[in-house]
Every structure is written in structure tokens, then in C-alpha cells.
Motif scaffolding. Sequence first.
Motif, PDB file in Angstrom:
ATOM      1  N   VAL A  30       0.871  -1.178   0.000  1.00 29.03           N
ATOM      2  CA  VAL A  30       0.000   0.000   0.000  1.00 29.03           C
ATOM      3  C   VAL A  30       0.903   1.221   0.000  1.00 29.03           C
ATOM      4  CG1 VAL A  30      -1.760   1.281   1.279  1.00 29.03           C
ATOM      5  CG2 VAL A  30      -1.830  -1.235   1.234  1.00 29.03           C
ATOM      6  N   ARG A  31       0.580   2.174  -0.861  1.00 33.25           N
ATOM      7  CA  ARG A  31       1.397   3.379  -0.949  1.00 33.25           C
ATOM      8  C   ARG A  31       0.803   4.490  -0.104  1.00 33.25           C
ATOM      9  NH1 ARG A  31       2.059   4.384  -7.206  1.00 33.25           N
ATOM     10  NH2 ARG A  31      -0.172   3.965  -7.052  1.00 33.25           N
ATOM     11  N   GLU A  32       1.677   5.417   0.249  1.00 32.30           N
ATOM     12  CA  GLU A  32       1.253   6.545   1.073  1.00 32.30           C
ATOM     13  C   GLU A  32       0.087   7.280   0.399  1.00 32.30           C
ATOM     14  OE1 GLU A  32       4.695   8.902   2.016  1.00 32.30           O
ATOM     15  OE2 GLU A  32       4.063   8.839   4.112  1.00 32.30           O
ATOM     16  N   GLY A  33      -0.954   7.588   1.169  1.00 27.11           N
ATOM     17  CA  GLY A  33      -2.104   8.329   0.645  1.00 27.11           C
ATOM     18  C   GLY A  33      -3.170   7.465   0.013  1.00 27.11           C
ATOM     19  N   GLU A  34      -2.894   6.157  -0.143  1.00 25.89           N
ATOM     20  CA  GLU A  34      -3.878   5.282  -0.776  1.00 25.89           C
ATOM     21  C   GLU A  34      -4.967   4.849   0.190  1.00 25.89           C
ATOM     22  OE1 GLU A  34      -2.112   2.646  -4.453  1.00 25.89           O
ATOM     23  OE2 GLU A  34      -1.761   1.874  -2.450  1.00 25.89           O
ATOM     24  N   LEU A  35      -6.142   4.635  -0.368  1.00 27.50           N
ATOM     25  CA  LEU A  35      -7.205   3.911   0.327  1.00 27.50           C
ATOM     26  C   LEU A  35      -7.253   2.532  -0.327  1.00 27.50           C
ATOM     27  CD1 LEU A  35      -9.716   3.484   2.081  1.00 27.50           C
ATOM     28  CD2 LEU A  35     -11.028   4.774   0.419  1.00 27.50           C
ATOM     29  N   ALA A  36      -6.850   1.525   0.440  1.00 35.23           N
ATOM     30  CA  ALA A  36      -6.833   0.155  -0.084  1.00 35.23           C
ATOM     31  C   ALA A  36      -7.956  -0.620   0.585  1.00 35.23           C
ATOM     32  CB  ALA A  36      -5.492  -0.511   0.207  1.00 35.23           C
ATOM     33  N   CYS A  37      -8.782  -1.284  -0.212  1.00 36.14           N
ATOM     34  CA  CYS A  37      -9.845  -2.117   0.348  1.00 36.14           C
ATOM     35  C   CYS A  37      -9.495  -3.580   0.157  1.00 36.14           C
ATOM     36  CB  CYS A  37     -11.182  -1.822  -0.333  1.00 36.14           C
ATOM     37  SG  CYS A  37     -11.913  -0.273   0.225  1.00 36.14           S
ATOM     38  N   ILE A  38      -9.696  -4.342   1.220  1.00 41.89           N
ATOM     39  CA  ILE A  38      -9.474  -5.785   1.161  1.00 41.89           C
ATOM     40  C   ILE A  38     -10.834  -6.456   1.198  1.00 41.89           C
ATOM     41  CG2 ILE A  38      -8.437  -7.765   2.314  1.00 41.89           C
ATOM     42  CD1 ILE A  38      -6.324  -5.830   3.390  1.00 41.89           C
ATOM     43  N   ILE A  39     -11.108  -7.252   0.182  1.00 49.09           N
ATOM     44  CA  ILE A  39     -12.385  -7.956   0.110  1.00 49.09           C
ATOM     45  C   ILE A  39     -12.106  -9.450   0.036  1.00 49.09           C
ATOM     46  CG2 ILE A  39     -13.529  -5.991  -1.007  1.00 49.09           C
ATOM     47  CD1 ILE A  39     -13.315  -7.519  -3.691  1.00 49.09           C
ATOM     48  N   GLY A  40     -13.144 -10.235   0.304  1.00 54.80           N
ATOM     49  CA  GLY A  40     -12.981 -11.687   0.204  1.00 54.80           C
ATOM     50  C   GLY A  40     -13.933 -12.379   1.142  1.00 54.80           C
ATOM     51  N   PRO A  41     -14.135 -13.691   0.911  1.00 53.99           N
ATOM     52  CA  PRO A  41     -15.103 -14.421   1.724  1.00 53.99           C
ATOM     53  C   PRO A  41     -14.700 -14.480   3.187  1.00 53.99           C
ATOM     54  CG  PRO A  41     -14.126 -15.841   0.019  1.00 53.99           C
ATOM     55  CD  PRO A  41     -13.508 -14.507  -0.131  1.00 53.99           C
ATOM     56  N   SER A  42     -15.684 -14.734   3.997  1.00 52.77           N
ATOM     57  CA  SER A  42     -15.493 -14.954   5.414  1.00 52.77           C
ATOM     58  C   SER A  42     -14.536 -16.126   5.633  1.00 52.77           C
ATOM     59  CB  SER A  42     -16.868 -15.334   5.917  1.00 52.77           C
ATOM     60  OG  SER A  42     -17.088 -14.915   7.112  1.00 52.77           O
ATOM     61  N   GLY A  43     -13.594 -15.959   6.542  1.00 47.72           N
ATOM     62  CA  GLY A  43     -12.663 -17.045   6.828  1.00 47.72           C
ATOM     63  C   GLY A  43     -11.461 -17.072   5.901  1.00 47.72           C
ATOM     64  N   ALA A 205     -16.092   0.238  -1.883  1.00 51.61           N
ATOM     65  CA  ALA A 205     -14.777  -0.161  -2.411  1.00 51.61           C
ATOM     66  C   ALA A 205     -14.653   0.244  -3.883  1.00 51.61           C
ATOM     67  CB  ALA A 205     -14.579  -1.672  -2.239  1.00 51.61           C
ATOM     68  N   HIS A 206     -15.721   0.008  -4.630  1.00 49.32           N
ATOM     69  CA  HIS A 206     -15.686   0.330  -6.069  1.00 49.32           C
ATOM     70  C   HIS A 206     -15.516   1.839  -6.281  1.00 49.32           C
ATOM     71  CE1 HIS A 206     -17.577  -0.671 -10.277  1.00 49.32           C
ATOM     72  NE2 HIS A 206     -16.459   0.025 -10.372  1.00 49.32           N
ATOM     73  N   ALA A 207     -16.252   2.623  -5.488  1.00 51.51           N
ATOM     74  CA  ALA A 207     -16.250   4.077  -5.712  1.00 51.51           C
ATOM     75  C   ALA A 207     -15.033   4.770  -5.108  1.00 51.51           C
ATOM     76  CB  ALA A 207     -17.524   4.683  -5.121  1.00 51.51           C
ATOM     77  N   ALA A 208     -14.564   4.293  -3.958  1.00 48.50           N
ATOM     78  CA  ALA A 208     -13.594   5.084  -3.188  1.00 48.50           C
ATOM     79  C   ALA A 208     -12.173   4.526  -3.192  1.00 48.50           C
ATOM     80  CB  ALA A 208     -14.075   5.220  -1.737  1.00 48.50           C
ATOM     81  N   ALA A 209     -12.005   3.233  -3.435  1.00 48.28           N
ATOM     82  CA  ALA A 209     -10.672   2.642  -3.252  1.00 48.28           C
ATOM     83  C   ALA A 209      -9.725   3.002  -4.391  1.00 48.28           C
ATOM     84  CB  ALA A 209     -10.775   1.126  -3.130  1.00 48.28           C
ATOM     85  N   ALA A 226      -9.740  -0.280  -8.468  1.00 50.53           N
ATOM     86  CA  ALA A 226     -11.136  -0.667  -8.268  1.00 50.53           C
ATOM     87  C   ALA A 226     -11.753  -1.103  -9.599  1.00 50.53           C
ATOM     88  CB  ALA A 226     -11.914   0.484  -7.643  1.00 50.53           C
ATOM     89  N   ALA A 227     -11.426  -0.383 -10.671  1.00 50.62           N
ATOM     90  CA  ALA A 227     -11.972  -0.756 -11.983  1.00 50.62           C
ATOM     91  C   ALA A 227     -11.456  -2.118 -12.426  1.00 50.62           C
ATOM     92  CB  ALA A 227     -11.637   0.320 -13.011  1.00 50.62           C
ATOM     93  N   ASP A 228     -10.168  -2.396 -12.200  1.00 51.74           N
ATOM     94  CA  ASP A 228      -9.612  -3.714 -12.563  1.00 51.74           C
ATOM     95  C   ASP A 228     -10.408  -4.829 -11.901  1.00 51.74           C
ATOM     96  OD1 ASP A 228      -7.493  -2.648 -13.994  1.00 51.74           O
ATOM     97  OD2 ASP A 228      -6.091  -2.723 -12.303  1.00 51.74           O
ATOM     98  N   ILE A 229     -10.624  -4.687 -10.592  1.00 55.25           N
ATOM     99  CA  ILE A 229     -11.202  -5.797  -9.832  1.00 55.25           C
ATOM    100  C   ILE A 229     -12.714  -5.897 -10.058  1.00 55.25           C
ATOM    101  CG2 ILE A 229     -11.571  -6.725  -7.502  1.00 55.25           C
ATOM    102  CD1 ILE A 229      -8.646  -6.871  -8.528  1.00 55.25           C
TER     103      ILE A 229
END
Length: 246
Positions: A30-43, A205-209, A226-229
Amino acid sequence: MQTNSTILDVSGLCKKYGNTDVLRGVNLQVREGELACIIGPSGSGKSTMLRCCNLLESPTSGNIIAASHELMNPEIDINRMRQDVGMVFQQFNLYPHLSALNNVTLALRKVQNKSKDEAQDIAMQALDQVGLKNKAMSKPGELSGGQQQRVAIARAVALKPRIILFDEPTSALDPELVDDVLNVMCDLRKRGMTMVVVTHEMAFAHAAADKVIFMDEGVVVESGTAADIFERPREGRTQAFLARYA
Ligand code: ADP
Ligand code: MG
């Protein structure tokens, strides 16, 4: 506000509980100033990964550099590191017997040794940033869940960390309170705060990350903008996960 300097660098991170491999070689930057979102299933290991990044869990192996602290260095000063690497939890973790103001001043006084006046000034500024200056004297039980989470964010911000880790900050909230908290996080990002956010709020995540990281079964399967993912995921597991939210 993005710069090129990496502020969180996780490489080959493994974590076992007994014989169970919960993290199996996680890599992320993660780079300075970034908003990084981590997504994924429970567990999938999202919380464990995040908690390793400020040593609430101890990694089994691998390397983490967070805000210039080498977390695997046995000489690390954990208290100093945690002033630079803040954390916000799903369940707020406020002290119920203390006012919002005193929840925020506590670490300023005890950890940063600020005077009472200085701690109160900083805390009032932080509460103002989250829109709760007028609730400074309220106890957590007198606040909504969304307000409590904003106090918890003010508490993290007041210590002036270089990065804040959020573990599902809106998952305990009634749906109508979620946006207030997400808006506060968007404000923080505009002010240049680096944030790593585990979330199930896909629209956020889509709009802000700036960066989205998809984890499954203890590894990072795919990461990108966000667009890639969200618009052109490459991996089948990412596509299948996102299909559940479509
Ligand atoms: P997520 O946050 O993505 O839902 P977690 O990091 O909480 O995932 O959990 C990943 C896996 O690790 C799960 O299978 C969970 O049961 C296991 N786990 C988490 N914490 C512990 C623990 N303290 N002891 C044993 N197993 C754990
Ligand atoms: Mg979790």
C-alpha cells in the motif's frame, strides 16, 4: 495525495494456528495516501492479515514493514509502532464508562504524555473532523453505533498515525448508519490519510478505493485498481465472489 512511497509492505506472510495454515504467503503493498480495500469471503484470513500488520497477531513467517517499522525485528518498540499504525475495529472497542472526549484523550495522555489541555484540544479537533464535537461529553451508551464508530475513528486519528487499519468498520451498524461512517472515511482520505479497509461494502470499495485486494483461502488472489477488480476481474475466484454481490 498519492505518492510513490510504499508505507505498508507485506511479503510472504504466513500464519498458522496449530496445524491450520490461515495465511499462506500473503503479498501486498500500500502506498502513502492510498485507500486500499481488502475484500474476500469470510474465513479467508482478512482479519488475521490486518491484525498481523500491527502485531495484534504474531506472524509465523514472512516480512512486514509498516510505516517504516520492521515488524519481524525482535527489538521492535510495539507501542511506538502502534502510534504510527492505528486500528479501528468492527465492535468500536470504546471504554463504556468514559465520555467520547475521554475515550479520545486517553491514549494521548497515557501513551503520548500530552498535557490535559493539549490532549483535549487535539481530541476536540478529531471529534470535529468526524462531526461529533457536540457529543464530546456523551458516553458510548448514549450514542448510536455510527456515532460510536466515528468516536473510535477520532481516537485513531488523534494519535496522528501514518496509516490506519480498519477491520469491517461498518459491519456492526444498522444499514442507515453505514454511510455516515463511510463518508468520514472518504473525508479522511481527502486529507491524505493512508487507510487499509477490510470491507463487505462493495459499492464503497468500487467508488472510493485506489486499490482493491481480493483474498481467498489465505492468499491474495488478485489486486488492482477498483476498476480492474470490479469491472474486469481476471481470476475465476474473484469473478465468483463478486457475482454474489451483483
Ligand atoms: P476473515 O477475517 O477473512 O473472515 P479470519 O482472519 O478471521 O478471516 O480467519 C481466518 C481463519 O483463521 C478462519 O478459518 C478462522 O477460523 C481462523 N482463525 C482466526 N483466528 C483464530 C484463532 N485465534 N485461533 C484459531 N483459528 C483462528
Ligand atoms: Mg474478519
